[in-house]
Write an enzyme that holds these catalytic residues in place. Structure first.
Site, PDB file in Angstrom:
ATOM      1  N   CYS A   4       0.810  -1.231   0.000  1.00 36.98           N
ATOM      2  CA  CYS A   4       0.000   0.000   0.000  1.00 36.98           C
ATOM      3  C   CYS A   4       0.834   1.268   0.000  1.00 36.98           C
ATOM      4  O   CYS A   4       0.297   2.352  -0.188  1.00 36.98           O
ATOM      5  CB  CYS A   4      -0.916   0.013   1.216  1.00 36.98           C
ATOM      6  SG  CYS A   4       0.024   0.033   2.750  1.00 36.98           S
TER       7      CYS A   4
ATOM      8  N   CYS B  74      -1.128  -5.288   6.707  1.00 39.37           N
ATOM      9  CA  CYS B  74      -0.808  -4.096   7.502  1.00 39.37           C
ATOM     10  C   CYS B  74      -0.010  -4.478   8.753  1.00 39.37           C
ATOM     11  O   CYS B  74       0.805  -3.692   9.235  1.00 39.37           O
ATOM     12  CB  CYS B  74      -2.080  -3.379   7.920  1.00 39.37           C
ATOM     13  SG  CYS B  74      -3.230  -3.105   6.566  1.00 39.37           S
TER      14      CYS B  74
HETATM   15 FE1  FES Z   1      -1.287   0.364   4.367  1.00 41.00          FE
HETATM   16 FE2  FES Z   1      -2.766  -0.859   6.128  1.00 41.00          FE
HETATM   17  S1  FES Z   1      -3.385  -0.200   4.149  1.00 41.00           S
HETATM   18  S2  FES Z   1      -0.673  -0.376   6.258  1.00 41.00           S
END
Ligand code: FES
Length: 147
Positions: A35, A105
């Protein structure tokens, strides 16, 4: 069933150990390949290799905040060796789970802790096996996350 457990919501709303340590003995900064979010972890280590203080800062999502908060609570007062044994899965379990698409995450916290320990070893000139600290590639990350 709610998407997030009460423990996740608690640690997200009231994260423990947020901030930075100005005279840290080790600092680890990692980015999440999935992400692009960023985590920075600070550790203070005494002569017996006990982590006496730990703090984190993140540009990450709620799940990253909750897992980092829980991870710092589980690590504070433990030895470096014990901290290195803490897996993201153990942290997720301690939070009563995360939705599958958020498991990645939780890897951010684990990797930031490892990076901080590596930085501590580098600063102190302590020998270690680089293999233990190499960054995971995408495939391993998926295996690690179980997604
Ligand atoms: Fe990036 Fe959770 S979406 S750390």
């Amino acid at each position: 069933m709610a998407l997030y457990s009460e423990k996740v919501m608690d640690h997200f709303r009231n994260p423990r150990n947020v901030g930075q340590i100005d005279d840290a003995d080790g600092i680890g900064e990692v980015g999440n390949a999935k992400c692009g979010d960023i985590m920075r972890m600070y550790i203070k280590v005494d002569d017996d290799q006990v982590i006496t203080d730990i703090k984190f800062n993140t540009f990450g999502c709620g799940s990253a905040i909750a897992t980092s908060s829980m991870a710092t609570e589980m690590i504070k007062g433990k030895t470096i060796d014990q901290a290195l044994e803490l897996s993201n899965k153990a942290v997720v379990e301690a939070l009563d789970g995360l939705p599958t698409h958020k498991i990645h995450c939780s890897v951010l916290a684990e990797q930031a802790v490892r990076a901080a320990v590596k930085d501590y070893y580098d600063r102190k000139g302590i020998a270690y096996n680089p293999e233990d600290f190499r960054e995971m590639d995408d495939e391993e990350l998926h295996e690690h996350c179980g997604v």
